[in-house]
Enzyme design. Structure first.
Site, mmCIF file in Angstrom:
data_model
loop_
_atom_site.group_PDB
_atom_site.id
_atom_site.type_symbol
_atom_site.label_atom_id
_atom_site.label_comp_id
_atom_site.label_asym_id
_atom_site.label_seq_id
_atom_site.Cartn_x
_atom_site.Cartn_y
_atom_site.Cartn_z
ATOM 1 N N GLY A 150 0.837 -1.198 0.000
ATOM 2 C CA GLY A 150 0.000 0.000 0.000
ATOM 3 C C GLY A 150 0.873 1.249 0.000
ATOM 4 N N GLU B 178 -18.402 10.112 0.042
ATOM 5 C CA GLU B 178 -18.009 10.103 -1.369
ATOM 6 C C GLU B 178 -18.842 9.102 -2.170
ATOM 7 O OE1 GLU B 178 -13.542 11.926 -1.250
ATOM 8 O OE2 GLU B 178 -13.645 9.758 -1.017
#
Lengths: 441, 441
Positions: free
Chosen positions: B14, B176
């Site tokens: 990540g 979102e």
């Protein structure tokens, strides 16, 4: 049924079904297009998803998006399981319901084809085929995982079968896949591994026929074969595979150890012929009348890969162009019939030509008497395919990706995604009690 | 182990793990990065895959592609299951083998986080979460199928629960997602259905807290809430969900019938703390020393969402910026230690600010004392996210897609793909006899 507004049901949103729907866009017919996928697939580029060049979203566009401005057209996601030509209706398994009845005045069957393992269905487990996006993603996962697995494996003696890829069938799909895989290993993957050398991967293309791209002229076949060999693909002709299992294939008595075998041969027709109990050709496709209707059923049209029709003594090939022209013909014919206009002339295929790409910057092209191989043919191939991509937004993104890949060798979509099984609102997950046949209309 | 070339093992590709690997690129250490995915995921845009704006390939880039020029770095696809800090090794389940032992001199754990259902793991079946690309594709399938199902359902009384979408958790992901779904129904899907009106879809955002985006200032929270309501999202604050099943949710004693519930709350740490038997904060994250090492283990670093560290009396948030800065710090510290240089100052997070997008052309932005909401904040959001997209080819294609979506309302990747279950060379499909522990090095 039969009232003021005739209803046209189209089964299949491929090149044929979509062309038929568009031809019916300005009629006063009600059009219902049924497909088991929500998207039209630009199948000629499917091998580019399988080889990580393009994303699934770049070659699939939602059918209802394509037809949104066509107010007389309803798109339904569902799988047709049966046709009752006496009652004039089809039976649809929708997402959560089975046996939904949809009636028609006119029916267009454009259900395409799937793979044929020539009676060896047991091969499918070991050698997946390439017909839809799920197939392409599964093959992409498989190919990329083979390299990951080899990199994790420190004993080089075990790399051989992991880095051997066998493609069975040297038609356009097999040739395009094999050359795209050769590009993948020699360019995109080249510098990314530390323990293995991706360029040492072996790509074997097997076909029982004596040449690759057998539908092209002998000269172009030879050019394609030569190019494949330049790219490092082993081309083995004249013998099919006798056996496939988890560890490889048998070809002409020789065992080729391989963990990744891909089936690019054999086309099996969809069950449309069974639905209609119609006469078929040897391949199982419905023999249609010169106006593309099923014999005895002037209200049922069969088009594209599902239909068998000879022109000038030769059966029409199962390509997108034939399907599109047939779809347009069927749609127009229905339009005229509804309007009481005279019947048009029998369907006639106008062959614009055939192309197949063989790796970066090389294609073969045949159109009428013109035969061409090399970079110019590849430019033509790229232009034609961009032109036909259904959605203009896709066209831009595919073009950007191609230029990028061409210049850098990098691929756009080299993901391994372990997808979840379908979730609970899928048809297969619904409990039987929730399913009930429902009549529409 | 400990010879001339020290080995650094990084678990997780990540933001944190990748930053650490890059910081070690020019050292003489041998770096091994292990991840169970082959790709780095640009997680801040994951909701755009779930809402059909972007393709998975646009926000996932192969880790070995990102690190290909870093010759001292090997990337392995596999899942770490255990750490033996006495023997200094990790145990990896690779594609076809379990318990592969990888030794280290330095270990960086950057294993991220997954969902937490706050003790209600039974909710997961009905309310999937959003952490990786497979999750995003599953949610996309689910949302799009709900519309397809409603279109196929002619009884409008049955449309209600199909067209009701509940999002649980009003942090950045929930906000979102909810606003992107509002855009989806009001723009992309608007003209495409004949029997239902997609704009009638109900989008409900539930949170037990008293405001949305609770980590932002109250003023920005209020602006975001106002904007959500303008977009047609029902915002329900002050009560969590008490119950979730296949037919909907219970919120504050009221039943909301919904076939599509999405979990956007709750973060559970990865099992790194268990591996190390280390002390954790309440959320289960490893309490690290000021130099990001695990207490008592100067050779083990824990970074990103897996680590708990307070700065100026407040715990650092679980955002990409923290992970990246920590990764860079850990990599640099190891570099210095190998070179015999003095220890750097303790880690200190430099907060560049926080952003969340609320539908087309609107975002909230907080940086230091600056608070901003509206179009300018959205421009800043778009610029920053394009800037950070790991691969430049992705940057172009995402940009093209955004401009297209912004202008036309059309989405790039509205596919429903019923993916195959993982194929036979997947770890889970291998027979036990094929799996054998193998020592590396």
């Amino acid at each position: 049924m039969s009232d003021a507004t005739p209803r046209v049901v189209i089964v299949g949103g491929g090149f044929g079904g979509l062309a038929a729907a568009k031809a019916l866009g300005k009629t006063n017919a009600q059009v219902i297009l049924i497909d088991r996928q929500n998207h039209h697939l630009f199948q000629p580029l499917l091998y580019q998803v399988a080889t990580s060049v393009l994303s699934p979203g770049q070659i699939g566009s939602p059918i209802r998006g394509i037809l949104r401005k066509q107010r007389n057209t309803t798109v339904l996601l569902g799988e047709v399981t049966r046709v009752d030509s006496d009652r004039r209706c089809v039976f649809v398994n929708s997402l959560d319901r089975e046996g939904v009845v949809v009636e028609y005045d006119y029916l267009i069957l454009a259900t395409g084809a799937s793979h044929s393992y020539f009676g060896h269905d047991e091969f499918e487990r070991f050698a997946p085929g390439l017909k839809n996006l799920a197939d392409a993603v599964a093959i992409r996962n498989r190919v990329l995982k083979a390299f990951e697995q080899a990199e994790a494996e420190e004993d080089p003696r075990r790399h051989g079968d992991l880095l051997t890829f066998v493609l069975v069938g040297a038609g356009p799909t097999g040739v395009e896949m094999a050359s795209a895989m050769a590009d993948l290993v020699s360019r995109a993957l080249r510098a990314e591994f530390r323990r293995i050398d991706p360029t040492s991967a072996r790509i074997v293309l097997v076909d029982m026929g004596n040449r690759v791209l057998a539908t092209f002229s002998e000269k172009l076949s030879a050019a394609a074969k030569h190019r494949l060999e330049e790219l490092g693909v082993e081309v083995r002709l004249g013998h099919g595979v006798d056996h496939i299992d988890a560890d490889g294939v048998m070809v002409a008595g020789e065992r080729i150890a391989s963990k990744t075998v891909i089936w690019t041969a054999g086309v099996a027709p969809s069950p449309a012929a069974k639905w209609l109990k119609a006469a078929t050709d040897r391949a199982g496709r419905v023999r249609v009348e010169p106006d593309l209707t099923a014999p005895g059923h002037p209200e049922i049209f069969v088009i594209g890969d599902t239909a068998s029709l000879a022109q000038d003594g030769r059966p029409l090939p199962g390509v997108a162009q034939v399907a599109m022209q047939q779809g347009r013909y069927a749609g127009t014919l229905i339009h005229r019939r509804i309007g009481g206009q005279p019947k048009p002339r029998p369907f006639r295929y106008f062959d614009k030509g055939n192309m197949a790409v063989v790796g970066k910057g090389f294609a073969v092209l045949e159109s009428g008497r013109l035969g061409l191989s090399g970079f110019l043919a590849w430019m033509a191939w790229a232009a034609v395919h961009l032109e036909f991509l259904a959605q203009s937004s896709l066209r831009v993104s595919v073009f950007v990706q191609w230029v990028w890949t061409y210049l850098t060798g990098q691929r756009g979509s080299r993901l391994i995604v372990n997808h979840h099984a379908s979730v609970s609102n899928d048809v297969r997950a619904a409990s039987p009690s929730e399913r009930q046949p429902i009549e529409t209309r």
